[in-house]
Design an enzyme around this catalytic site. Structure first.
Site, PDB file in Angstrom:
ATOM      1  N   HIS A 167       0.818  -1.217   0.000  1.00 13.56           N
ATOM      2  CA  HIS A 167       0.000   0.000   0.000  1.00 13.56           C
ATOM      3  C   HIS A 167       0.851   1.267   0.000  1.00 13.56           C
ATOM      4  O   HIS A 167       0.329   2.352  -0.221  1.00 13.56           O
ATOM      5  CB  HIS A 167      -0.923   0.006   1.227  1.00 13.56           C
ATOM      6  N   ASP A 380       3.648   9.640  -0.910  1.00 16.06           N
ATOM      7  CA  ASP A 380       2.491   8.890  -0.413  1.00 16.06           C
ATOM      8  C   ASP A 380       2.187   7.763  -1.396  1.00 16.06           C
ATOM      9  O   ASP A 380       2.279   7.973  -2.615  1.00 16.06           O
ATOM     10  CB  ASP A 380       1.275   9.828  -0.331  1.00 16.06           C
TER      11      ASP A 380
HETATM   12  O1  F6P Z   1      -1.130   2.612   4.358  1.00 16.17           O
HETATM   13  C1  F6P Z   1      -0.149   2.340   5.257  1.00 16.17           C
HETATM   14  C2  F6P Z   1      -0.662   1.892   6.611  1.00 16.17           C
HETATM   15  O2  F6P Z   1       0.405   1.510   7.417  1.00 16.17           O
HETATM   16  C3  F6P Z   1      -1.616   0.719   6.560  1.00 16.17           C
HETATM   17  O3  F6P Z   1      -0.990  -0.530   6.489  1.00 16.17           O
HETATM   18  C4  F6P Z   1      -2.390   0.952   7.809  1.00 16.17           C
HETATM   19  O4  F6P Z   1      -3.656   0.408   7.706  1.00 16.17           O
HETATM   20  C5  F6P Z   1      -2.445   2.477   7.940  1.00 16.17           C
HETATM   21  O5  F6P Z   1      -1.317   2.954   7.266  1.00 16.17           O
HETATM   22  C6  F6P Z   1      -2.477   2.965   9.376  1.00 16.17           C
HETATM   23  O6  F6P Z   1      -1.276   2.670  10.023  1.00 16.17           O
HETATM   24  P1  F6P Z   1      -1.163   2.012  11.478  1.00 16.17           P
HETATM   25  O7  F6P Z   1      -1.796   0.674  11.438  1.00 16.17           O
HETATM   26  O8  F6P Z   1       0.298   1.977  11.727  1.00 16.17           O
HETATM   27  O9  F6P Z   1      -1.891   2.943  12.401  1.00 16.17           O
END
Ligand code: F6P
Length: 470
Positions: A167, A380
């Site tokens: 992602h 991003d």
């Molecule tokens: O898009 C990157 C990401 O790390 C996802 O894997 C995750 O759902 C989101 O950002 C939120 O991050 P975290 O789980 O570290 O709060």
């Protein structure tokens, strides 16, 4: 799709909490991945493997079963100890891979102990998956926290079709090479049958990395959005599949009376001013300080904006144990204080800085009421806020200012106003351009942005990814 799907992600699609009496409760989570996968999971009684995000010993087994019965698919929890969370999640995932993959070498910490914990936890996710999966399942691993889970599944004798979607961005070879454990990580990615990226750039970076760093990896053929590669006897695919949102859902909810009323109340606090909106997780990749400086420069350079515009910046708390994130919060507060001290008048606060998350109605009301969205990440993977803002701009009058370093630029770049977030001067000029943009041009641009997002929505994303594996 008839085949059963097993999804593996760092977090389960739930929010686990304790109420005032200490009772544990589970509520459905939100976010892009949950929206994308839920319909597929429900359609074929899939299994979602992930970390429940609570204490290792929290007694939530029965709650998970109840959730499964209600939602029509199952959850398989991978509990993590405090030490694992510290080293695998905060450590290697978010202090090494996250900054490295976002081109921010200066924020990277390379710690062998963290990498060992990352490998151990990836193995743990694989073991849990092996327990719950069947030979005909289609297994789909998500994101950088679990890059090595697929390879571990193969080691455990799991030969199902195996896919991975990253992602976040994938860096250029020269940057990736800085990772002391680059070979191990890259080799483990080759265990997947399909590796998906957000953009053509990420896809190309990966193919270059794999072919130049791993002896014996060769390109078999190139296609419009994917490449077939060979490694020894195996062939596998890498491609780009830009993730999106459920456009119809956002647009329909933004039109409800509840959201329209909330948007009206919100705008009343800004009187006759235009709202410039920023919504981000608190993260140094999001370019928030640069955005504040560009806004300050715009106020300085264009006195016409004085009292007529406010920047409303919502920052959602995130990864609060990582020191770089805590430092950023303090810096943003200081910058906001400086800008307000310099420009405020008794009835006008130019910059409103809110450190909290928004409930769904408030989130949509913010999108709907803002005349301008200022989305300026330094890098991003995609940026779904940009797409959500357009979906909620139901009167077609919003202006999207977007960083050229967000993955979303590939789809939205033609009709958004593009900026280089490091270029404070030009970003300031672009803010002014959005501020004075005539209604006709706003309408034309936003109509085109909305139709683009509507055409390639999240359901299209899931379909196109799965079809590449068939
Ligand atoms: O898009 C990157 C990401 O790390 C996802 O894997 C995750 O759902 C989101 O950002 C939120 O991050 P975290 O789980 O570290 O709060």
């Amino acid at each position: 799709m008839k085949q059963r799907m097993v999804v593996i992600s760092n977090r389960l699609p739930i929010v686990v909490s304790q109420d005032d009496h200490g009772e544990w409760q589970i509520n459905p989570g939100s976010g892009g991945l949950v929206t994308a996968m839920t319909p597929v999971m429900k359609a074929n009684q899939g299994v979602w493997v992930g970390w429940p995000g609570c204490d290792e010993d929290a007694p939530i087994g029965r709650l998970l079963d109840t959730f499964a019965e209600k939602e029509g698919y199952s959850l398989a929890a991978v509990p993590l100890s405090e030490e694992e969370v510290e080293k695998y999640y905060f450590g290697f995932s978010n202090e090494t891979l996250w900054p490295l993959f976002h081109d921010m070498l200066g924020n990277c910490h390379f710690n062998r102990d963290h990498f060992e914990a990352y490998k151990k936890v990836n193995r743990k996710f694989a073991e849990r998956t092996a327990e719950v999966s069947l030979p005909d399942d289609f297994i789909w691993v998500h994101d950088y926290q679990l890059a090595m889970t697929g390879w571990n599944l193969r080691q455990l004798g799991q030969w199902q079709r195996l896919a991975f979607f990253l992602h976040i961005p994938f860096p250029e070879t020269d940057l990736f090479r800085r990772l002391p454990w680059k070979n191990e990580l890259l080799l483990s990615l080759l265990a997947y049958d399909l590796i998906g990226f957000q953009t053509l750039r990420d896809h190309r970076n990966f193919v270059r990395c794999a072919t130049s760093l791993v002896p014996g990896v060769k390109i078999v053929s190139r296609h419009r959005n994917y490449t077939i590669l060979r490694h020894g006897e195996r062939t596998f695919r890498a491609g780009h599949f830009p993730i999106s949102i459920d456009f119809e859902d956002f647009s329909a909810r933004a039109k409800t009376k509840e959201v329209a009323d909330a948007a009206w109340y919100l705008h009343e606090n800004f009187e006759e001013r235009q709202i410039i909106l920023g919504i981000d997780r608190l993260d140094y990749t999001k370019g928030i300080p640069e955005r504040f400086l560009a806004f300050e420069r715009a106020l300085e350079k264009y006195p016409e904006m004085e009292g007529k515009v406010s920047l409303l910046q919502v920052v959602v708390p995130s990864r609060t144990m990582v020191p770089d994130y805590m430092d950023l919060k303090a810096y943003l507060e200081q910058l906001a204080g400086h800008i307000n001290g310099r420009f405020s008048m008794h009835s006008w606060v130019p910059l409103r800085f809110h450190y909290r998350s928004l409930d769904p109605v408030q989130l949509l009301a913010h999108y709907r009421s803002a005349e301008i969205a200022l989305i300026t990440p330094l890098r991003d993977g995609m940026n779904l806020v940009a797409k959500e803002y357009c979906a909620c701009s139901v009167d077609n009058l919003g202006v999207l200012i977007l960083s050229e370093f967000a993955g979303a630029v590939d789809q939205l770049g033609k009709h958004a106003l593009l900026v280089n977030p490091y270029d404070v001067e030009t970003t300031a000029d672009t803010i002014f351009k959005a501020f004075i943009m005539p209604e006709g041009e706003r309408r034309r641009r936003m109509t085109l942005l909305r139709s683009q997002i509507k055409r390639f929505d999240v359901h299209q994303w899931t379909k196109s990814f799965i079809s590449k594996l068939k």
